[in-house]
Design a protein around this motif. Structure first.
Motif, mmCIF file in Angstrom:
data_model
loop_
_atom_site.group_PDB
_atom_site.id
_atom_site.type_symbol
_atom_site.label_atom_id
_atom_site.label_comp_id
_atom_site.label_asym_id
_atom_site.label_seq_id
_atom_site.Cartn_x
_atom_site.Cartn_y
_atom_site.Cartn_z
ATOM 1 N N HIS A 99 0.834 -1.204 0.000
ATOM 2 C CA HIS A 99 0.000 0.000 0.000
ATOM 3 C C HIS A 99 0.877 1.266 0.000
ATOM 4 O O HIS A 99 0.619 2.213 -0.752
ATOM 5 N N ASP A 103 1.229 4.399 -2.533
ATOM 6 C CA ASP A 103 1.134 5.809 -2.118
ATOM 7 C C ASP A 103 2.259 6.612 -2.765
ATOM 8 O O ASP A 103 2.028 7.682 -3.331
ATOM 9 N N HIS A 127 -3.883 11.388 5.266
ATOM 10 C CA HIS A 127 -4.120 9.976 5.559
ATOM 11 C C HIS A 127 -2.889 9.269 6.130
ATOM 12 O O HIS A 127 -3.012 8.269 6.831
ATOM 13 N N LYS A 128 -1.699 9.840 5.881
ATOM 14 C CA LYS A 128 -0.468 9.144 6.289
ATOM 15 C C LYS A 128 -0.250 9.119 7.797
ATOM 16 O O LYS A 128 0.233 8.132 8.345
ATOM 17 N N GLU A 131 -2.497 6.615 9.326
ATOM 18 C CA GLU A 131 -2.027 5.299 8.875
ATOM 19 C C GLU A 131 -0.838 4.853 9.724
ATOM 20 O O GLU A 131 -0.784 3.722 10.213
HETATM 21 ZN ZN LIG Z 1 -1.410 5.067 2.708
#
Ligand SMILES: [Zn+2]
Length: 211
Positions: A99, A103, A127-128, A131
């Protein structure tokens, strides 16, 4: 490369917070939802139409949705059943590495267009951090000492930079060999990954700490 490096730093920051500080879930989940919705919209309105110019609308939608569904199924498998954290940590780390590679690949390949060059890093940045935080929490729960969890999370998120590093050469080789189809499929995989992140960020969570 700068964007991918900054994204990796954000994920590392999240992982450190997850491993050493525990959780600050409220802020994290707001960021995750905002980033997820943004990435979902980018996939829908910018990336899938771009795929369609290369391989046609039917295949563009089919491939992107198929990738998203595959990721949903994988996520469900990791979240369900009687898996203990130690059982799923291997597949989870592998899935997160792939994933993260996407990215990094995505942020580099989409930096060529004016609109996506701003929207994609922004959506991925939002989002990182969540995550990384989720990854840190999970690895800490299944690995000790904390240094081992930190190393594993850091290595996995480092694939973001690797994705951005290999993108230009890999895409050049692929496009030479397979023509428009190559970029069509690559962008469809990235669109599917963004759709999944968006879906996952708003889906009712039975397992808050997953990525
Ligand atoms: Zn990601």
């Amino acid at each position: 490369m700068l964007a991918a490096s900054l994204l990796t730093l954000l994920a590392w920051g999240g992982a450190v917070a997850g491993i050493f500080l525990g959780q600050s879930r409220k802020l994290s989940s707001h960021l995750a939802v905002t980033g997820g919705i943004l990435l979902f919209a980018i996939a829908l309105f910018l990336v899938i139409p771009e795929v369609a110019t290369r391989i046609g609308w039917t295949l563009a939608v089919m491939f992107s949705v198929a990738v998203c569904c595959g990721l949903v199924l994988l996520d469900r498998w990791l979240a369900r059943g009687n898996h203990s954290p130690a059982d799923v940590i291997g597949p989870l780390l592998a899935a997160t590495a792939v994933h993260s590679l996407l990215d990094g690949w995505g942020v580099r390949v989409l930096s060529a267009q004016e609109l996506t060059s701003i929207a994609v890093p922004l959506g991925l940045a939002l989002h990182k951090l969540p995550e990384g935080l989720a990854l840190g929490l999970i690895t800490r729960r299944s690995m000790s000492p904390a240094g081992k969890a930190l190393l594993a999370s850091g290595a996995v998120e480092g694939f973001t930079v690797i994705g951005a590093l290999i993108e230009p050469r890999a895409d050049q080789l692929g496009a030479t060999r397979f023509g428009d189809w190559w970029m069509g499929i690559v962008l469809a995989i990235i669109a599917g990954s963004f759709l999944f992140v968006g879906f996952h960020s708003v889906a009712p969570s039975r397992h808050n700490s997953r990525i």
